[in-house]
Design a protein around this motif. Structure first.
Motif, PDB file in Angstrom:
ATOM      1  N   ARG A   1       0.813  -1.192   0.000  1.00 26.38           N
ATOM      2  CA  ARG A   1       0.000   0.000   0.000  1.00 26.38           C
ATOM      3  C   ARG A   1       0.858   1.259   0.000  1.00 26.38           C
ATOM      4  O   ARG A   1       0.616   2.207  -0.736  1.00 26.38           O
ATOM      5  CB  ARG A   1      -0.913   0.015   1.223  1.00 26.38           C
ATOM      6  CG  ARG A   1      -1.859   1.190   1.190  1.00 26.38           C
ATOM      7  CD  ARG A   1      -2.742   1.217   2.389  1.00 26.38           C
ATOM      8  NE  ARG A   1      -1.971   1.238   3.620  1.00 26.38           N
ATOM      9  CZ  ARG A   1      -2.498   0.997   4.819  1.00 26.38           C
ATOM     10  NH1 ARG A   1      -3.750   0.686   4.928  1.00 26.38           N
ATOM     11  NH2 ARG A   1      -1.738   1.045   5.881  1.00 26.38           N
ATOM     12  N   GLU A   2       1.850   1.219   0.867  1.00 24.59           N
ATOM     13  CA  GLU A   2       2.708   2.385   0.943  1.00 24.59           C
ATOM     14  C   GLU A   2       3.420   2.639  -0.371  1.00 24.59           C
ATOM     15  O   GLU A   2       3.551   3.770  -0.827  1.00 24.59           O
ATOM     16  CB  GLU A   2       3.731   2.221   2.066  1.00 24.59           C
ATOM     17  CG  GLU A   2       3.104   2.162   3.438  1.00 24.59           C
ATOM     18  CD  GLU A   2       2.175   3.348   3.674  1.00 24.59           C
ATOM     19  OE1 GLU A   2       2.472   4.462   3.189  1.00 24.59           O
ATOM     20  OE2 GLU A   2       1.132   3.151   4.330  1.00 24.59           O
ATOM     21  N   LEU A   3       3.857   1.596  -0.943  1.00 23.86           N
ATOM     22  CA  LEU A   3       4.545   1.752  -2.215  1.00 23.86           C
ATOM     23  C   LEU A   3       3.612   2.322  -3.262  1.00 23.86           C
ATOM     24  O   LEU A   3       3.991   3.129  -4.089  1.00 23.86           O
ATOM     25  CB  LEU A   3       5.099   0.408  -2.676  1.00 23.86           C
ATOM     26  CG  LEU A   3       6.318  -0.079  -1.896  1.00 23.86           C
ATOM     27  CD1 LEU A   3       6.630  -1.521  -2.243  1.00 23.86           C
ATOM     28  CD2 LEU A   3       7.506   0.812  -2.199  1.00 23.86           C
ATOM     29  N   THR A   4       2.408   1.880  -3.169  1.00 25.24           N
ATOM     30  CA  THR A   4       1.442   2.388  -4.124  1.00 25.24           C
ATOM     31  C   THR A   4       1.229   3.877  -3.921  1.00 25.24           C
ATOM     32  O   THR A   4       1.149   4.653  -4.874  1.00 25.24           O
ATOM     33  CB  THR A   4       0.096   1.663  -3.971  1.00 25.24           C
ATOM     34  OG1 THR A   4       0.339   0.268  -4.067  1.00 25.24           O
ATOM     35  CG2 THR A   4      -0.853   2.085  -5.055  1.00 25.24           C
ATOM     36  N   ASN A   5       1.151   4.256  -2.695  1.00 27.12           N
ATOM     37  CA  ASN A   5       1.024   5.680  -2.417  1.00 27.12           C
ATOM     38  C   ASN A   5       2.200   6.455  -2.977  1.00 27.12           C
ATOM     39  O   ASN A   5       2.037   7.525  -3.552  1.00 27.12           O
ATOM     40  CB  ASN A   5       0.930   5.920  -0.914  1.00 27.12           C
ATOM     41  CG  ASN A   5      -0.467   5.642  -0.411  1.00 27.12           C
ATOM     42  OD1 ASN A   5      -1.444   5.833  -1.139  1.00 27.12           O
ATOM     43  ND2 ASN A   5      -0.581   5.169   0.822  1.00 27.12           N
ATOM     44  N   LEU A   6       3.340   5.891  -2.760  1.00 29.43           N
ATOM     45  CA  LEU A   6       4.522   6.541  -3.289  1.00 29.43           C
ATOM     46  C   LEU A   6       4.430   6.679  -4.790  1.00 29.43           C
ATOM     47  O   LEU A   6       4.744   7.709  -5.369  1.00 29.43           O
ATOM     48  CB  LEU A   6       5.756   5.702  -2.945  1.00 29.43           C
ATOM     49  CG  LEU A   6       6.366   6.024  -1.599  1.00 29.43           C
ATOM     50  CD1 LEU A   6       7.459   5.034  -1.275  1.00 29.43           C
ATOM     51  CD2 LEU A   6       6.918   7.430  -1.647  1.00 29.43           C
ATOM     52  N   LEU A   7       3.991   5.620  -5.361  1.00 27.29           N
ATOM     53  CA  LEU A   7       3.874   5.637  -6.805  1.00 27.29           C
ATOM     54  C   LEU A   7       2.949   6.761  -7.245  1.00 27.29           C
ATOM     55  O   LEU A   7       3.207   7.466  -8.214  1.00 27.29           O
ATOM     56  CB  LEU A   7       3.354   4.290  -7.298  1.00 27.29           C
ATOM     57  CG  LEU A   7       3.207   4.166  -8.797  1.00 27.29           C
ATOM     58  CD1 LEU A   7       4.545   4.454  -9.477  1.00 27.29           C
ATOM     59  CD2 LEU A   7       2.732   2.773  -9.152  1.00 27.29           C
ATOM     60  N   ARG A   8       1.913   6.901  -6.516  1.00 25.72           N
ATOM     61  CA  ARG A   8       0.971   7.946  -6.876  1.00 25.72           C
ATOM     62  C   ARG A   8       1.654   9.312  -6.842  1.00 25.72           C
ATOM     63  O   ARG A   8       1.493  10.138  -7.707  1.00 25.72           O
ATOM     64  CB  ARG A   8      -0.206   7.931  -5.911  1.00 25.72           C
ATOM     65  CG  ARG A   8      -1.229   8.986  -6.265  1.00 25.72           C
ATOM     66  CD  ARG A   8      -2.534   8.740  -5.581  1.00 25.72           C
ATOM     67  NE  ARG A   8      -2.403   8.616  -4.139  1.00 25.72           N
ATOM     68  CZ  ARG A   8      -3.395   8.225  -3.346  1.00 25.72           C
ATOM     69  NH1 ARG A   8      -4.547   7.872  -3.859  1.00 25.72           N
ATOM     70  NH2 ARG A   8      -3.218   8.146  -2.056  1.00 25.72           N
TER      71      ARG A   8
ATOM     72  N   THR B   1      12.018   5.571 -11.625  1.00 23.14           N
ATOM     73  CA  THR B   1      11.497   5.506 -10.270  1.00 23.14           C
ATOM     74  C   THR B   1      10.156   4.818 -10.255  1.00 23.14           C
ATOM     75  O   THR B   1       9.904   3.932  -9.463  1.00 23.14           O
ATOM     76  CB  THR B   1      11.325   6.915  -9.705  1.00 23.14           C
ATOM     77  OG1 THR B   1      12.603   7.528  -9.626  1.00 23.14           O
ATOM     78  CG2 THR B   1      10.706   6.857  -8.335  1.00 23.14           C
ATOM     79  N   ARG B   2       9.347   5.256 -11.155  1.00 21.09           N
ATOM     80  CA  ARG B   2       8.020   4.649 -11.200  1.00 21.09           C
ATOM     81  C   ARG B   2       8.111   3.157 -11.483  1.00 21.09           C
ATOM     82  O   ARG B   2       7.440   2.348 -10.871  1.00 21.09           O
ATOM     83  CB  ARG B   2       7.176   5.337 -12.266  1.00 21.09           C
ATOM     84  CG  ARG B   2       6.793   6.751 -11.860  1.00 21.09           C
ATOM     85  CD  ARG B   2       5.728   7.274 -12.780  1.00 21.09           C
ATOM     86  NE  ARG B   2       6.237   7.586 -14.110  1.00 21.09           N
ATOM     87  CZ  ARG B   2       6.602   8.797 -14.489  1.00 21.09           C
ATOM     88  NH1 ARG B   2       6.516   9.799 -13.626  1.00 21.09           N
ATOM     89  NH2 ARG B   2       7.039   9.021 -15.690  1.00 21.09           N
ATOM     90  N   GLN B   3       8.945   2.878 -12.398  1.00 16.60           N
ATOM     91  CA  GLN B   3       9.098   1.475 -12.759  1.00 16.60           C
ATOM     92  C   GLN B   3       9.542   0.663 -11.549  1.00 16.60           C
ATOM     93  O   GLN B   3       9.002  -0.396 -11.244  1.00 16.60           O
ATOM     94  CB  GLN B   3      10.137   1.355 -13.877  1.00 16.60           C
ATOM     95  CG  GLN B   3      10.413  -0.070 -14.313  1.00 16.60           C
ATOM     96  CD  GLN B   3       9.201  -0.685 -14.973  1.00 16.60           C
ATOM     97  OE1 GLN B   3       8.337   0.027 -15.479  1.00 16.60           O
ATOM     98  NE2 GLN B   3       9.125  -2.008 -14.961  1.00 16.60           N
ATOM     99  N   ALA B   4      10.490   1.195 -10.875  1.00 19.58           N
ATOM    100  CA  ALA B   4      11.013   0.485  -9.715  1.00 19.58           C
ATOM    101  C   ALA B   4       9.928   0.255  -8.681  1.00 19.58           C
ATOM    102  O   ALA B   4       9.791  -0.826  -8.122  1.00 19.58           O
ATOM    103  CB  ALA B   4      12.162   1.263  -9.109  1.00 19.58           C
ATOM    104  N   LEU B   5       9.179   1.290  -8.464  1.00 17.21           N
ATOM    105  CA  LEU B   5       8.102   1.169  -7.493  1.00 17.21           C
ATOM    106  C   LEU B   5       7.109   0.106  -7.934  1.00 17.21           C
ATOM    107  O   LEU B   5       6.641  -0.707  -7.146  1.00 17.21           O
ATOM    108  CB  LEU B   5       7.394   2.508  -7.336  1.00 17.21           C
ATOM    109  CG  LEU B   5       8.161   3.522  -6.493  1.00 17.21           C
ATOM    110  CD1 LEU B   5       7.534   4.890  -6.592  1.00 17.21           C
ATOM    111  CD2 LEU B   5       8.179   3.055  -5.050  1.00 17.21           C
ATOM    112  N   LEU B   6       6.856   0.162  -9.170  1.00 16.67           N
ATOM    113  CA  LEU B   6       5.905  -0.791  -9.704  1.00 16.67           C
ATOM    114  C   LEU B   6       6.372  -2.216  -9.444  1.00 16.67           C
ATOM    115  O   LEU B   6       5.618  -3.078  -9.000  1.00 16.67           O
ATOM    116  CB  LEU B   6       5.773  -0.548 -11.200  1.00 16.67           C
ATOM    117  CG  LEU B   6       4.614  -1.266 -11.859  1.00 16.67           C
ATOM    118  CD1 LEU B   6       3.317  -0.818 -11.215  1.00 16.67           C
ATOM    119  CD2 LEU B   6       4.620  -0.969 -13.336  1.00 16.67           C
ATOM    120  N   GLU B   7       7.597  -2.416  -9.708  1.00 23.58           N
ATOM    121  CA  GLU B   7       8.142  -3.757  -9.516  1.00 23.58           C
ATOM    122  C   GLU B   7       8.006  -4.196  -8.073  1.00 23.58           C
ATOM    123  O   GLU B   7       7.629  -5.315  -7.767  1.00 23.58           O
ATOM    124  CB  GLU B   7       9.629  -3.787  -9.893  1.00 23.58           C
ATOM    125  CG  GLU B   7       9.939  -3.332 -11.295  1.00 23.58           C
ATOM    126  CD  GLU B   7       9.580  -4.380 -12.326  1.00 23.58           C
ATOM    127  OE1 GLU B   7       9.084  -5.454 -11.924  1.00 23.58           O
ATOM    128  OE2 GLU B   7       9.784  -4.115 -13.524  1.00 23.58           O
TER     129      GLU B   7
END
Length: 337
Positions: free
Chosen positions: A17-24, A35-41
């Motif tokens: 969830r947190e990562l998703t928030n970050l992604l947002r 960065t986005r890609q990394a988060l996604l992974e």
DNA sequence: ACAATTTGACCCGG
DNA sequence: CCGGGTCAAATTGT
């Protein structure tokens, strides 16, 4: 207290969830796509792991069409869920695990005449049991990843010597190694970091070297896959494996059918981040409490057991890690709810 | 001293 | 109840 797996699961989901928030947050054009890609992974990984924990039977990650579908009932291996000891908890949760989970793969390995040094798959295994199996002459050994508790690595394997041909060992794997971490940065101790990295490298080299060696010496390897569908994880999980069988001083090793050198082929789309990597890595992974009495894992735990903050598994080693810089986000900072 | 293995007991599903 | 998997105390190894 909740049992270890539950906690890990919670961590995973929370992290997701947190990562998703970050992604947002990083959805702004200003952020780098990497960065986005990394988060996604990372997010995907969290999901994957969480799912695998919940459902040991059948999470399939769209893997390559290995074709071979074994219908063999595959040994049924129950999941552990730390039974006794915590009599306190009542009815709670997840106790409903499917017991018929399959093994990721079954590998039969025949070690040739020469048994060199500890041919090992780069993973650290800890033996936790041995049992005589009724049909067999040789006992079966049970191993789990050394970093089980410290990093929440769920990988497990069984090794059993074949009756017919004692030089053959059957190795069954289950679960995937999640102990792989990149974290060249992170590291709480920059000093030791260096030596560790070095070690890591050496490990890798050694590993490949040995593997090649064994091939050269005419190692015979046969692998079969247990029914795909049931696989928790696709076969690419264990590019190369090996095992040493205690007393006998013999070694086995296993590999996957078509890829000998971790050459994980096709359809693995974005899964290449599961590259084989040795187990000695620094980490800051932790897994709070309830590690209680249990063994040495304590020593690996670095951060405070205070909460669900850090992921027990830490980051993954995405192939492109060195390039990316998501480090900053990975700090425990918020991570909580 | 610590870390890994050994080994009998325990647990659980069939 | 039995067989297979896991736990954990004791033992052995480093």
């Amino acid at each position: 207290m909740m049992d270890w797996e539950q906690k890990t699961l919670l961590n995973e989901l929370t992290q997701g969830r947190e990562l998703t928030n970050l992604l947002r947050k990083h959805l702004h054009p200003s952020s780098s796509p990497q960065t986005r890609q990394a988060l996604l992974e990372k997010i995907l990984f969290s999901y994957e792991k969480a799912l695998s924990m919940l459902n040991c039977t059948g999470f399939v990650v769209e893997t390559k069409p290995t074709g071979s579908t074994l219908e063999s009932p595959a040994s049924v291996i129950a999941n552990n869920s730390s039974p006794r000891s915590e009599g306190s908890d009542k009815k709670d949760v997840i106790k409903k695990r499917k017991t018929s989970s399959g093994w990721t793969e079954q590998v039969r390995v025949c070690s040739g005449t020469s048994l060199e040094g500890p041919l090992d798959d780069g993973y650290c295994w800890r033996k936790y049991g041995q049992k005589d199996i009724l049909g067999s002459n040789f006992p079966r050994g049970y191993y789990r990843c050394t970093h089980r508790h410290s990093r929440g690595c769920l990988a497990t394997k069984q090794v059993q010597r074949s009756d017919q041909d004692p030089s053959i060992f059957e190795v069954k794997y289950r679960g995937r190694h999640t102990c792989n971490q990149a974290s060249q940065f992170a590291a709480a101790t920059p000093k030791s970091n260096h030596s560790r990295q070095k070690q890591q490298l050496e490990e890798k080299q050694k590993q490949t070297q040995e593997t090649f060696l064994s091939f050269g010496t005419g190692l015979k390897v046969k692998t079969e896959e247990l029914d795909n569908r049931e696989d928790i994880f696709p076969s690419f999980t264990f590019p190369v494996g090996s095992e040493e069988v205690d007393n006998t001083g013999m070694f086995v090793n296993s590999l996957m059918e078509n890829d000998i050198m971790g050459n994980l082929s096709p359809a693995i789309s974005e899964s290449n981040y599961f590259s084989v990597s040795p187990c000695h890595m620094d980490s800051f992974g932790n897994l709070g409490q309830n590690v209680q009495t249990s063994e040495s894992d304590l020593t690996e735990i670095i951060s405070a057991p205070t909460s669900v903050t850090n992921s027990p598994i830490g980051d993954l080693d995405f192939s492109s890690l060195d390039k990316l810089e998501f480090d900053p986000f990975y700090n425990p900072e918020i991570f909580f709810s």
